[in-house]
Scaffold this motif. Structure first.
Motif, mmCIF file in Angstrom:
data_model
loop_
_atom_site.group_PDB
_atom_site.id
_atom_site.type_symbol
_atom_site.label_atom_id
_atom_site.label_comp_id
_atom_site.label_asym_id
_atom_site.label_seq_id
_atom_site.Cartn_x
_atom_site.Cartn_y
_atom_site.Cartn_z
ATOM 1 N N LEU A 1 0.834 -1.198 0.000
ATOM 2 C CA LEU A 1 0.000 0.000 0.000
ATOM 3 C C LEU A 1 0.873 1.254 0.000
ATOM 4 N N MET A 2 1.964 1.184 0.800
ATOM 5 C CA MET A 2 2.857 2.337 0.854
ATOM 6 C C MET A 2 3.506 2.589 -0.514
ATOM 7 N N ASN A 3 3.978 1.505 -1.143
ATOM 8 C CA ASN A 3 4.570 1.650 -2.477
ATOM 9 C C ASN A 3 3.570 2.244 -3.454
ATOM 10 N N MET A 4 2.297 1.844 -3.273
ATOM 11 C CA MET A 4 1.256 2.317 -4.167
ATOM 12 C C MET A 4 0.998 3.808 -3.943
ATOM 13 N N ILE A 5 0.827 4.178 -2.651
ATOM 14 C CA ILE A 5 0.570 5.590 -2.342
ATOM 15 C C ILE A 5 1.779 6.437 -2.736
ATOM 16 N N GLY A 6 2.972 5.858 -2.554
ATOM 17 C CA GLY A 6 4.203 6.578 -2.873
ATOM 18 C C GLY A 6 4.525 6.608 -4.363
ATOM 19 N N CYS A 7 3.633 6.078 -5.187
ATOM 20 C CA CYS A 7 3.809 6.079 -6.643
ATOM 21 C C CYS A 7 5.060 5.334 -7.095
ATOM 22 N N LEU A 8 5.485 4.355 -6.297
ATOM 23 C CA LEU A 8 6.590 3.508 -6.744
ATOM 24 C C LEU A 8 6.027 2.352 -7.569
ATOM 25 N N ASP A 9 4.732 2.159 -7.479
ATOM 26 C CA ASP A 9 4.095 1.012 -8.120
ATOM 27 C C ASP A 9 2.769 1.481 -8.713
ATOM 28 N N ARG A 10 2.261 0.721 -9.680
ATOM 29 C CA ARG A 10 0.970 1.056 -10.277
ATOM 30 C C ARG A 10 -0.063 -0.007 -9.912
ATOM 31 N N PRO A 11 -1.315 0.389 -9.720
ATOM 32 C CA PRO A 11 -2.346 -0.611 -9.383
ATOM 33 C C PRO A 11 -2.643 -1.538 -10.556
#
Lengths: 236, 388
Positions: free
Chosen positions: A51-61
């Motif tokens: 979730l953190m990676n997602m919120i941090g824009c390191l990852d895409r949903p």
């Protein structure tokens, strides 16, 4: 409270691990308002890092939408994500993640360097940022010459330097003793009062309780504060 | 992020690892300096040869004959000398003979020729006199000897008027040639020159295999050469394979093609070490990428784009190779100068060689830096951050 800065709807993310599909995030929806101080609490393996990676824009949903400041993160390419991370997100990591060969000031300057800010302004803003965390005098020191608490303060100054919309802290006190932890949390509260949006990810209930709002995550599912999972966290 | 900032960052990271950077650069330093030294020595010797050939004069034609079916008789040589634009003709007969005086004996190259040889080949006599036409007519047993030959047989004495045994026959020394130095590894000073007629007896052959012609002026040489070729063709129809007519320019072309080949070969060998230096840089950069995976992750999380990371590593490789190149140039010139003074070699540094080896070293940095830099820029930030 201001308008929602983060809008996440039906977010899904799964991994294949040894032939087994793991739903790291399962239908997660959350709205975070500007100026909020949110704690996301969950045990290891709960999906909070994802979730953190997602919120941090390191990852895409994989599916679902994530709007940051009204922009759809899922539709961006790697370079656009890098720009978003640079301008909207300030990361604070558990183990500080400072570059050991650069001085405190140079570390703080990094995000501004990548933003293309000219040297003079960069220096001024970095010193200002270090001043906010009370480390102006240690600007020339290398990270190895600073204590753990000081290093985390430098990291916070670095996160602040680019004046991001969100400060994203992943177990910011995980590598610190309890007294220093309190100092760091106090600093974060101060920053929140100055108007910074802070998202704090932790497994420690005592730390999470200091936030204005708390959500818990388990098995990839999110629960607002007071949910039935909440009672389970007493053990952490 | 600006290029200037990228260069600063690369310099910091190079300075942060001084020993490793120095060792990496060593490959480039050795490569560039060896290219410069070897090519400069080759070019220096080429210049040497060219200037020696030039000293012989540019209005010289040489006819060489091979085999016995083309015989240049006296009459034919006489006809050649009467061609327009020909100033003098010197037929030459060559061989090697045993020369003896008292207990000293040595093999010396023998040249049998006429009086014109002295002007045609620009041969000067330091003592005594050269051969005259009368000597040929009377088959005089006289000899003009080279400076080295004189030193071998007579030491510090004056050889003029003394006698030498050539193939068992006594010859009176009438002159000593001025020293010419060696050319193409052949000493021009260890010779015996005798009258043509006497020389033919000594080598037991009347076949003249070389004729030197001197033109009246340099501008007419192409015309004279044509004339001579036509004349030779009329002497020996359909035997053009058995003789050749060359002017100095042909000789110089031949020599420069030989020395070009030498330069290319030495440069090529040295370039291999440049290549090896480049692979060294790639190796170090690859190690550096995996060592700095975490750093790359942090930089990416903070907002470094792919391009930023790519540039950082690429510039690092180029700075390593470029600085190595500059040091290599300085080392090459320094060592070249030392070598030239120690071994008395002619060394010629041309800006082309210096510039191109520097550019080549930069290119090596780019080529061998691209792969590691690309690898670094493609790292996934999540995995890179987790890397310990």
């Amino acid at each position: 409270m201001g308008k929602p800065i983060i809008q996440i709807r039906n977010l899904m993310k799964s991994y294949k691990l040894g032939g087994e599909t793991i739903h790291a995030l399962n239908n997660v929806s959350i709205e975070i308002e500007s100026g909020d101080f949110l704690a996301i609490i969950g045990p290891s393996g709960s999906g909070k890092s994802t979730l953190m990676n997602m919120i941090g824009c390191l990852d895409r949903p994989q599916s679902g939408t994530y709007l940051l400041d009204g922009k759809d993160i899922g539709k961006m390419n790697d370079n656009q994500l890098a720009v978003i991370r640079n301008q909207k997100i300030g990361f604070i990591f558990q183990n500080f993640n400072l570059l050991t060969k650069l001085s405190a000031l140079e570390n703080v300057e990094l995000p501004l360097l990548y933003a293309g800010i000219p040297t003079k302004e960069r220096r001024e803003r970095s010193i200002e940022s270090l001043d906010k965390v009370g480390l102006k005098e240690r600007a020339r020191n290398l990270p190895t010459q600073l204590s753990g608490g000081q290093q985390q303060r430098v990291a916070i100054a670095r996160a602040l330097a680019g004046n991001p919309s969100i400060l994203l802290a992943d177990e910011p006190t995980g590598a610190l003793d309890s007294k220093t932890s309190q100092e760091i949390l106090f600093l974060m509260k101060e920053l929140n009062e100055l108007g910074h949006t802070i998202i704090l990810i932790t497994h420690d209930l005592m730390i999470a309780k200091q936030a204005n709002r708390m959500v818990s995550i388990q098995d990839g599912q999110l629960q607002e504060n007071g949910g039935e999972l909440f009672g389970n966290f007493a053990i952490y | 992020m600006g290029i200037l900032q990228s260069i600063k960052m690369a310099l910091r990271s190079i300075m942060g690892n001084k020993l490793r950077s120095a060792l990496t650069m060593l490959g480039m330093i050795i490569g560039v300096s060896s290219v410069i030294i070897l090519v400069s020595i080759a070019e220096g010797s080429a210049q040497n040869v060219t200037s020696q050939i030039n000293q012989l004069g540019t209005n010289l034609l040489t006819i060489n004959t091979f085999g016995t079916d083309v015989a240049l008789s006296d009459g034919k040589i006489d006809e050649l000398s009467k061609l327009n634009g020909v100033k003098a003709v010197a037929p030459v007969i060559q061989g090697r003979v045993n020369v003896k005086k008292d207990r000293t004996a040595s093999q010396v190259s023998l040249t049998g020729t006429n009086a014109a040889y002295s002007t045609v080949r620009d041969v000067l006599v330091s003592q005594g006199r050269f051969i005259t036409d009368l000597d040929i007519e009377y088959r005089q047993k006289i000899a003009v000897i080279g400076a080295d030959t004189a030193a071998t047989f007579f030491g510090m004495e004056n050889p003029v008027g003394q006698y030498l045994q050539i193939e068992g026959t006594s010859f009176k020394v009438v002159g000593v040639l001025a020293s010419k130095g060696s050319s193409l590894g052949q000493s021009g000073d260890n010779v015996v020159i005798v009258p043509l007629s006497t020389g033919q007896r000594l080598v037991k052959s009347t076949t003249i295999n070389q004729v030197f012609l001197q033109g009246k002026s340099e501008n007419q040489m192409d015309f004279v050469m044509n004339e001579v070729e036509i004349k030779m063709a009329s002497f020996f129809p359909s035997k053009s394979d058995s003789y050749s007519v060359m002017n100095q320019k042909d000789l110089m072309d031949t020599m420069s093609s030989v020395s070009n080949t030498m330069t290319m070969m030495l440069g090529g060998i040295a370039s291999i070490s440049l290549l090896v230096g480049g692979i060294g840089i790639m190796n170090i950069m690859l190690v550096s990428v995996s060592e700095r995976t975490k750093e790359i992750g942090i930089r990416k999380a903070i907002g470094a784009k792919r391009r930023d990371v790519l540039l950082q590593f690429l510039i690092e490789a180029v700075v390593l190779s470029g600085v190595g190149g500059i040091i290599g140039i300085l080392a090459g010139i320094g060592l070249g100068e030392i070598l030239s003074s120690l071994l008395s070699l002619t060394v010629s540094f041309t800006s082309t060689v210096i510039l191109s080896s520097f550019l080549f070293s930069l290119a090596v940095g780019v080529i061998f830096g691209v792969f590691p830099a690309n690898k670094a820029s493609k790292l996934n930030p999540i995995q890179a951050l987790r890397y310990e």
